[in-house]
Design a protein around this motif. Structure first.
Motif, short mmCIF file in Angstrom:
data_model
loop_
_atom_site.label_atom_id
_atom_site.label_comp_id
_atom_site.label_asym_id
_atom_site.label_seq_id
_atom_site.Cartn_x
_atom_site.Cartn_y
_atom_site.Cartn_z
N TYR A 130 0.79 -1.23 0.00
CA TYR A 130 0.00 0.00 0.00
C TYR A 130 0.83 1.29 0.00
CZ TYR A 130 -3.95 -3.02 0.75
OH TYR A 130 -4.89 -3.99 0.59
N GLY A 156 1.08 5.16 2.61
CA GLY A 156 -0.11 5.05 1.78
C GLY A 156 -1.16 6.08 2.13
N ASN A 157 -2.42 5.74 1.84
CA ASN A 157 -3.52 6.68 2.05
C ASN A 157 -4.11 6.64 3.45
OD1 ASN A 157 -3.60 7.65 -0.71
ND2 ASN A 157 -4.42 5.65 -1.26
N GLU A 190 -7.96 3.05 1.39
CA GLU A 190 -8.79 3.77 0.43
C GLU A 190 -8.06 3.85 -0.91
OE1 GLU A 190 -11.70 4.76 0.97
OE2 GLU A 190 -11.95 4.99 3.14
N ASN A 191 -8.85 3.88 -2.01
CA ASN A 191 -8.30 4.09 -3.35
C ASN A 191 -7.19 3.10 -3.69
OD1 ASN A 191 -9.93 6.42 -3.51
ND2 ASN A 191 -8.38 7.60 -2.43
N ASN A 250 -3.38 5.99 12.19
CA ASN A 250 -2.83 6.78 11.10
C ASN A 250 -1.74 7.71 11.62
OD1 ASN A 250 -4.48 5.80 8.94
ND2 ASN A 250 -6.18 7.02 9.75
N SER A 301 1.02 11.07 5.45
CA SER A 301 0.07 9.99 5.14
C SER A 301 0.64 8.65 5.57
CB SER A 301 -0.20 9.97 3.63
OG SER A 301 1.02 9.76 2.92
#
Length: 329
Positions: A237, A263-264, A283-284, A314, A319
């Protein structure tokens, strides 16, 4: 029974009152002087005291009988509730047994299906490798299709292996073997295992550990699989050309291993069901990537077996997500 008691009590009080009245009349009739009048007064006082005492006893008995009735009613309610609770417990025990049987049956079915899928997938992979030996005789498009087939088959075999791992963990088919294990050596082996996927994305790894001789008493295979699953997800990711960080900290009683990517990140809603099963995490996510699914489920089960804790958050700055595993030394 209580009605008969009150009836007899009334007769007793009436008798005392009647006796006192007759005594008073008799003394009055025979009273000849002041001494008799004084005796009469004393006798009346005694009678009144007897009547008052009788009323006290009567009200006391009434209170006792009433309290006894209330207690009996409460005991009846309690007994009824106990019976209802016992019935509910029996129903829950039956439901629990049924669920355990269904879960065992589900695990057995998954195990059989996984074994049955593994053989044809392995055969397909073998055929692709045989064709690749004669790549000079096929076109570039055909070669690209073979590479795609090989990747799909490899992912499928990985999923099958994860299903088998879940079955082994839930069925406790593997006993833990606790030995002194060097944490840094395990991390190095995991990184070596994932070098091809890291090279394909130009991903670097930073390992932060102060004590490379750090050892903990644990199951080395479980620890390697935990770190491997988290590291694999981080590489998957994190964007191309970025880094994956692996850090190890310790105190007197436990160590903490963290694996982070760029990652996101993970939404709060996804975090609630992150370790529940085959769920898409980030996500995405690119379409050609497989969700971690069973990998995180297996990781959580393995951490639980090692009496540890796993969490995710997170990053505060920038990110990406950070997975943390806490294990006893």
């Amino acid at each position: 029974m209580s009605n008969m008691f009150f009836y007899q009590l009334k007769l007793f009080l009436f008798f005392i009152f009647y006796l006192g009245l007759n005594i008073s009349i008799s003394i009055a009739q025979t009273a000849q002087n002041e001494q008799y009048l004084e005796d009469l007064s004393n006798m009346r006082m005694v009678v009144l005291l007897l009547i008052a005492f009788a009323f006290v006893i009567m009200f006391g008995l009434i209170y006792v009988v009433k309290s006894h009735r209330e207690l009996k009613h409460q005991y009846t309610i309690i007994d009824k509730q106990k019976n209802e609770i016992a019935e509910k417990n029996e129903e829950l025990a039956f439901s629990n047994d049924s669920l355990e049987e269904m879960n065992t049956e589900k695990n057995n079915v998954l195990s059989v299906v996984a074994h049955d899928l593994k053989t044809p997938l392995g055969n397909i992979q073998g055929l692709v490798e045989l064709i690749n030996l004669k790549k000079d005789k096929i076109s570039k498009d055909q070669s690209d299709y073979l590479d795609l087939i090989s990747k799909v088959v490899t992912d499928g075999i990985g999923m099958v292996n994860n299903m088998l791992d879940v079955h082994k963990i839930e069925s406790e088919l593997k006993e833990m073997v606790l030995i002194d294990t060097n944490v840094y050596d395990i991390i190095e082996k995991v990184i070596k295992l994932h070098e091809p996927s890291m090279m394909a994305k130009n991903v670097q790894v930073n390992v932060g550990i102060n004590n490379r001789d750090l050892q903990i008493n644990t199951d080395a295979q479980y620890l390697r699989q935990i770190i491997s699953n988290l590291f694999s997800n981080a590489v998957k990711y994190t964007p191309k050309g970025t880094t994956v960080e692996v850090e190890v900290s310790e105190n007197d009683n436990f160590i903490e291993i963290s694996v982070s990517d760029h990652g996101n990140g993970i939404s709060s809603d996804q975090m609630k069901r992150l370790f529940a099963g085959y769920k898409k995490v980030a996500e995405n996510v690119e379409k050609d990537k497989v969700s971690p699914g069973f990998g995180l489920l297996i990781t959580r089960r393995l951490v639980d077996k090692l009496k540890g804790k796993i969490s995710v958050e997170n990053k505060v700055m920038g990110s990406g997500a950070i997975f943390k595993v806490e294990l006893l030394k």
